[in-house]
Design a protein around this motif. Structure first.
Motif, mmCIF file in Angstrom:
data_model
loop_
_atom_site.group_PDB
_atom_site.id
_atom_site.type_symbol
_atom_site.label_atom_id
_atom_site.label_comp_id
_atom_site.label_asym_id
_atom_site.label_seq_id
_atom_site.Cartn_x
_atom_site.Cartn_y
_atom_site.Cartn_z
ATOM 1 N N LEU A 197 0.818 -1.206 0.000
ATOM 2 C CA LEU A 197 0.000 0.000 0.000
ATOM 3 C C LEU A 197 0.856 1.262 0.000
ATOM 4 N N TYR A 198 2.032 1.199 0.614
ATOM 5 C CA TYR A 198 2.953 2.337 0.562
ATOM 6 C C TYR A 198 3.329 2.649 -0.884
ATOM 7 N N ILE A 199 3.701 1.616 -1.632
ATOM 8 C CA ILE A 199 4.096 1.807 -3.029
ATOM 9 C C ILE A 199 2.898 2.234 -3.858
ATOM 10 N N ALA A 200 1.733 1.605 -3.621
ATOM 11 C CA ALA A 200 0.530 1.953 -4.383
ATOM 12 C C ALA A 200 0.167 3.421 -4.183
ATOM 13 N N GLY A 201 0.220 3.893 -2.937
ATOM 14 C CA GLY A 201 -0.102 5.295 -2.665
ATOM 15 C C GLY A 201 0.885 6.241 -3.327
ATOM 16 N N ALA A 202 2.176 5.893 -3.277
ATOM 17 C CA ALA A 202 3.195 6.736 -3.903
ATOM 18 C C ALA A 202 3.024 6.774 -5.418
ATOM 19 N N LEU A 203 2.703 5.637 -6.032
ATOM 20 C CA LEU A 203 2.492 5.596 -7.482
ATOM 21 C C LEU A 203 1.279 6.427 -7.885
ATOM 22 N N ALA A 204 0.238 6.402 -7.059
ATOM 23 C CA ALA A 204 -0.934 7.240 -7.343
ATOM 24 C C ALA A 204 -0.539 8.714 -7.336
ATOM 25 N N ARG A 205 0.266 9.118 -6.358
ATOM 26 C CA ARG A 205 0.690 10.520 -6.283
ATOM 27 C C ARG A 205 1.565 10.906 -7.468
ATOM 28 N N LEU A 206 2.412 9.984 -7.930
ATOM 29 C CA LEU A 206 3.251 10.281 -9.089
ATOM 30 C C LEU A 206 2.417 10.538 -10.337
ATOM 31 N N HIS A 207 1.248 9.930 -10.397
ATOM 32 C CA HIS A 207 0.331 10.157 -11.520
ATOM 33 C C HIS A 207 -0.472 11.447 -11.346
ATOM 34 N N GLY A 208 -0.241 12.149 -10.231
ATOM 35 C CA GLY A 208 -1.018 13.350 -9.949
ATOM 36 C C GLY A 208 -2.330 13.039 -9.282
ATOM 37 N N GLY A 209 -2.479 11.817 -8.762
ATOM 38 C CA GLY A 209 -3.717 11.391 -8.136
ATOM 39 C C GLY A 209 -3.537 11.092 -6.668
ATOM 40 N N THR A 210 -4.503 10.373 -6.106
ATOM 41 C CA THR A 210 -4.464 10.020 -4.691
ATOM 42 C C THR A 210 -5.010 8.612 -4.505
ATOM 43 N N LEU A 211 -4.676 8.034 -3.360
ATOM 44 C CA LEU A 211 -5.229 6.737 -2.964
ATOM 45 C C LEU A 211 -5.692 6.877 -1.526
ATOM 46 N N GLY A 212 -6.970 6.580 -1.281
ATOM 47 C CA GLY A 212 -7.526 6.714 0.058
ATOM 48 C C GLY A 212 -8.309 5.474 0.455
ATOM 49 N N VAL A 213 -8.738 5.443 1.718
ATOM 50 C CA VAL A 213 -9.467 4.275 2.213
ATOM 51 C C VAL A 213 -10.525 4.703 3.213
ATOM 52 N N GLN A 214 -11.651 4.001 3.172
ATOM 53 C CA GLN A 214 -12.690 4.081 4.187
ATOM 54 C C GLN A 214 -12.944 2.657 4.654
ATOM 55 N N SER A 215 -13.052 2.468 5.965
ATOM 56 C CA SER A 215 -13.215 1.108 6.472
ATOM 57 C C SER A 215 -13.840 1.121 7.851
ATOM 58 N N THR A 216 -14.597 0.065 8.116
ATOM 59 C CA THR A 216 -15.170 -0.166 9.436
ATOM 60 C C THR A 216 -14.826 -1.580 9.851
ATOM 61 N N LEU A 217 -14.279 -1.724 11.036
ATOM 62 C CA LEU A 217 -13.870 -3.037 11.507
ATOM 63 C C LEU A 217 -15.060 -3.996 11.517
ATOM 64 N N GLY A 218 -14.874 -5.116 10.842
ATOM 65 C CA GLY A 218 -15.919 -6.128 10.769
ATOM 66 C C GLY A 218 -16.918 -5.938 9.646
ATOM 67 N N GLU A 219 -16.822 -4.815 8.904
ATOM 68 C CA GLU A 219 -17.798 -4.552 7.846
ATOM 69 C C GLU A 219 -17.170 -4.411 6.465
ATOM 70 N N GLY A 220 -15.847 -4.352 6.388
ATOM 71 C CA GLY A 220 -15.202 -4.279 5.091
ATOM 72 C C GLY A 220 -14.515 -2.952 4.832
ATOM 73 N N SER A 221 -13.896 -2.852 3.662
ATOM 74 C CA SER A 221 -13.105 -1.674 3.303
ATOM 75 C C SER A 221 -13.386 -1.254 1.871
ATOM 76 N N THR A 222 -13.226 0.038 1.611
ATOM 77 C CA THR A 222 -13.319 0.580 0.258
ATOM 78 C C THR A 222 -12.097 1.458 0.006
ATOM 79 N N PHE A 223 -11.266 1.057 -0.947
ATOM 80 C CA PHE A 223 -10.104 1.857 -1.351
ATOM 81 C C PHE A 223 -10.473 2.640 -2.607
ATOM 82 N N SER A 224 -10.112 3.911 -2.642
ATOM 83 C CA SER A 224 -10.467 4.791 -3.756
ATOM 84 C C SER A 224 -9.201 5.341 -4.415
#
Length: 367
Positions: free
Chosen positions: A328-355
């Motif tokens: 995820l460190y590399i994925a986030g850095a690669l997103a920034r190099l493209h001029g974008g972002t990588l974020g996450v929303q998550s609730t324990l026990g209910e799942g995660s959404t990466f954007s």
């Protein structure tokens, strides 16, 4: 039958490349360093040169440039192999990163031979250096060290993997299921080692601002469809749903690096998706951006850990110690190099959404 000159300083790799070439029906000339390869090429002009980059007495790129300067040899196609991405790789007719896959190597050899007389393609876009340039002397030394590490680790990995693939091919239907299973396990573990080495090297280059992007305009929707389809075939027990693929989205992006981001997100969704066995990938547009969301309904991430998920070497407690903490460190850095972002929303026990948010092509922004 074509004459193919193979330049490789690792004897095991030289022999296996020669064996593959000869199995394809061609004649192989063997050279263990760049100077020997040059002498052989001038003695008997080959139909194709296959060369490693990091070799004694002339690197692969130096060999390529010397051949291009020779009127008799300047049209000979050149397939460059390297564990790193050396400066000048775009001058070769084709480039393969080590460790080399057996089928990919065979296909590359056949493709380069097939298009030898075809019109030249337009020059590739020059790589764009990510981040601020470090001090020239220190940066060069560090890059040389990274290339050396990549070569010294990935070359034996490549040799082991090619030999395992050849063994699996020779086993065919004659071997027992247990023998084939053992060989497949070896291949999977070698792939895990390669992934780890690649991640470590990428993380080092990112921290030094030395990682290069190769941005090319393309149909991002078709690219995303391909990625999800690959995962559907790889994990048939998981239900993959792709939303928003009816709209064509044009982006300028590095396909290899964005594939890394998406593969990391989807892999985590599969790994930590719990019993639901469902992964949803969606594509949408927001002002100036294409947004890809990867959602699972699994174990989720504790609120206290969310600010740290993109840190180097961070592994969530729920992961049970899995992974190496770099994905995820590399994925986030690669997103920034493209001029974008990588974020996450998550609730324990209910799942995660990466954007993943990437900037749209300039022509699309104006719509």
């Amino acid at each position: 039958m074509s004459v193919i000159l193979i330049a490789e300083d690792e004897e095991a790799m030289l022999e296996i490349f020669a064996q593959v070439v000869e199995d394809l029906g061609h004649r192989a000339l063997r050279a263990s360093n760049g100077e020997e390869a040059l002498v052989l090429a001038r003695t008997e002009p080959p139909d194709l040169v296959v060369s490693d980059h990091m070799m004694p007495r002339r690197t692969g790129v130096e060999l390529l440039r010397t051949l291009r300067a020779d009127s008799r040899l300047k049209e000979v196609p050149f397939l460059l192999l390297s564990a790193a991405r050396p400066t000048g790789l775009e001058e070769a007719d084709a480039f393969l990163s080590k460790p080399v896959d057996l089928d990919t190597f065979e296909q590359a050899v056949q493709n380069v031979l097939r298009v030898r007389a075809a019109p030249e393609e337009p020059p590739r876009q020059e790589p764009m250096l990510a981040g601020a340039r470090a001090d020239r002397s220190n940066g060069t030394v560090r890059e040389e060290m990274l290339n050396w590490v990549a070569h010294e680790i990935k070359t034996p990995l490549s040799s082991a993997r090619l030999n395992a693939q050849l063994l699996l091919r020779k086993q065919g239907e004659r071997s027992s299921g247990d023998e084939r299973k053992c060989t497949e396990i070896i291949l999977r573990q070698l792939d895990r080692m390669n992934t780890l080495v690649t991640s470590i090297l990428d993380a080092a280059r990112l921290s030094e601002g030395k990682l290069a992007l190769r941005l090319e305009p393309g149909n991002f929707t078709a690219f995303l469809l391909e990625v999800v389809q690959d995962w559907s075939e790889l994990q048939p027990q998981v239900d993959f749903l792709l939303k928003g693929a009816e709209q064509r989205v044009e982006l300028s992006f590095d396909a290899e690096r964005v594939r890394y981001i998406l593969n990391n997100l989807i892999s985590n969704a599969v790994k930590y998706g719990g019993e639901t066995r469902r992964v949803e990938v969606s594509l949408s547009l927001s002002p100036g951006l294409a947004v890809v969301q990867v959602r699972d309904w699994g174990v989720g991430i504790a609120a206290a850990e969310l600010p740290n998920v993109f840190d180097r070497f961070h592994r969530a407690e729920v992961a049970g110690g899995q992974g190496h903490g770099l994905g995820l460190y590399i994925a986030g850095a690669l997103a920034r190099l493209h001029g974008g972002t990588l974020g996450v929303q998550s609730t324990l026990g209910e799942g995660s959404t990466f954007s993943l948010r990437l900037p749209l092509s300039s022509s699309r922004r104006g719509l």
